[in-house]
Design an enzyme around this catalytic site. Structure first.
Site, PDB file in Angstrom:
ATOM      1  N   THR A   1       3.381  13.798   1.242  1.00 55.46           N
ATOM      2  CA  THR A   1       2.079  14.293   0.813  1.00 55.46           C
ATOM      3  C   THR A   1       1.422  13.210  -0.024  1.00 55.46           C
ATOM      4  O   THR A   1       1.766  13.020  -1.196  1.00 55.46           O
ATOM      5  CB  THR A   1       2.226  15.586  -0.007  1.00 55.46           C
ATOM      6  OG1 THR A   1       2.973  16.545   0.755  1.00 55.46           O
ATOM      7  CG2 THR A   1       0.863  16.164  -0.370  1.00 55.46           C
TER       8      THR A   1
ATOM      9  N   LYS B   1      -1.988  20.177   4.114  1.00 57.22           N
ATOM     10  CA  LYS B   1      -0.837  20.141   3.201  1.00 57.22           C
ATOM     11  C   LYS B   1      -1.299  20.210   1.750  1.00 57.22           C
ATOM     12  O   LYS B   1      -0.628  20.807   0.891  1.00 57.22           O
ATOM     13  CB  LYS B   1      -0.011  18.870   3.428  1.00 57.22           C
ATOM     14  CG  LYS B   1       1.223  18.762   2.520  1.00 57.22           C
ATOM     15  CD  LYS B   1       2.193  19.928   2.731  1.00 57.22           C
ATOM     16  CE  LYS B   1       3.271  19.961   1.650  1.00 57.22           C
ATOM     17  NZ  LYS B   1       4.079  18.756   1.571  1.00 57.22           N
TER      18      LYS B   1
ATOM     19  N   LYS C   1       1.559  14.973  -9.105  1.00 54.56           N
ATOM     20  CA  LYS C   1       0.844  14.229  -8.063  1.00 54.56           C
ATOM     21  C   LYS C   1       0.078  15.160  -7.135  1.00 54.56           C
ATOM     22  O   LYS C   1      -1.106  14.947  -6.856  1.00 54.56           O
ATOM     23  CB  LYS C   1       1.831  13.400  -7.250  1.00 54.56           C
ATOM     24  CG  LYS C   1       1.259  12.840  -5.953  1.00 54.56           C
ATOM     25  CD  LYS C   1       2.310  12.261  -5.055  1.00 54.56           C
ATOM     26  CE  LYS C   1       3.358  13.228  -4.588  1.00 54.56           C
ATOM     27  NZ  LYS C   1       3.080  13.873  -3.292  1.00 54.56           N
TER      28      LYS C   1
END
Length: 309
Positions: free
Chosen positions: A98, A174, A245
């Protein structure tokens, strides 16, 4: 194209079980990770260890990245020891991490210049499901590229969703997946902390609510690890700093599209607070300790173990 050999770059919590799954499926798999212990575990799982990214990628039909973020993905492909010399017409690159649509778009353009195929295929499901081939894989790539790597994707996925033809389409979906996952983990932590504060037995609460209307995959999966975190350190399956993140990617996409995401923003702050408290390298279930008054753990060295979710 026919894929026989695969280089897996990043043997972390997701990369290692994916590499082992592919090796058990008849592919020749070479794996690289900067941490020697991960390479040793790969050897035990039937994966041939490589001492560098370039060695792993040399001669491979497919290079699969299971790294932590966009910077690591760029280094893995185009850094001083990157896989770039192995990229040629007929080679495929699959990004399972990702890293965001913008980062994937830039990598896809650079890979295309070398004539190789590029498939944006971030995965979700966790280490156990990765080892069982039970992942959700969301894909952004042209049909020809998808068909070229279909045997690899089918070996890893129980649910394979083709989002669109552009590299980055998979990353967009995602990112939305991570919005939900991040909020659900934060909500589970709040529920357990509140139950504990009210004098209820947290284990009873997790067991009861996991089967009812308030249940979620994250409560079922993270709940028992949150109970462990109240008294110790659970096994690291998905690091706190990964959600730092990922929630930043959510915030960036929300800003870009002018869509308010207040719940995601609040959850993102919880992960940032956990990271600031020294929990970045710990399992994301340990965020519950911020809400229960538990002491922060001693920070662990960053071993660069790749993508976890």
């Amino acid at each position: 194209m026919t894929i026989r050999s695969i280089a897996v770059i990043g043997l972390g919590a997701m990369g290692l079980p994916m590499a082992a799954r592919l090796a058990a499926g008849g592919f020749e798999v070479r794996g690289f990770d900067p941490v020697d212990q991960r390479r040793q575990l790969a050897t035990a799982a039937g994966v041939r260890p490589a001492d560098s990214i370039r060695t792993a990628a040399d001669g491979a039909d497919c290079v699969l990245l299971a790294v932590r973020d966009g910077a690591q993905a760029e280094q893995a492909l185009f850094g001083p020891d990157g896989a770039e010399p192995a990229l040629h017409p007929g080679t495929a690159v699959i990004v399972t991490s990702t890293i965001g649509a913008a980062a994937v778009g830039a990598l896809a353009a650079a890979v295309a210049e070398r004539g190789a195929l590029f498939v944006d295929a971030p995965v979700s499901g966790g280490p156990r499901r990765a080892g069982e081939g039970d992942l959700l894989v969301v894909v952004g790539a042209p049909d020809a590229a998808i068909e070229g790597v279909r045997p690899v994707l089918d070996r890893l996925a129980s649910t394979l969703t083709i989002v669109g033809p552009r590299p980055g389409d998979g990353q967009l979906l995602k990112t939305i997946n991570q919005l939900l996952a991040g909020v659900h983990i934060a909500a589970a932590a709040e529920a357990i902390a509140l139950a504990r504060g009210a004098g209820l037995e947290p284990g009873v609460v997790v067991e009861a609510l996991s089967t009812g209307a308030a249940g979620s995959f994250m409560l079922q999966d993270r709940g028992p690890r949150m109970l462990e975190a109240l008294t110790g350190d659970p096994e690291v399956r998905s690091r706190v700093d990964i959600f730092v993140k990922d929630m930043a990617l959510v915030a960036g996409l929300a800003a870009e599209t002018h869509v308010p995401t207040p719940l995601a923003a609040a959850a993102g702050q919880l992960y940032l607070l956990a990271e600031r408290a020294g929990l970045g390298a710990h399992d994301d279930s340990t965020v519950v300790t911020l809400l229960t008054g538990g002491a922060a753990r001693t920070p662990e060295p960053d071993e660069n173990r790749g993508e976890r979710r």
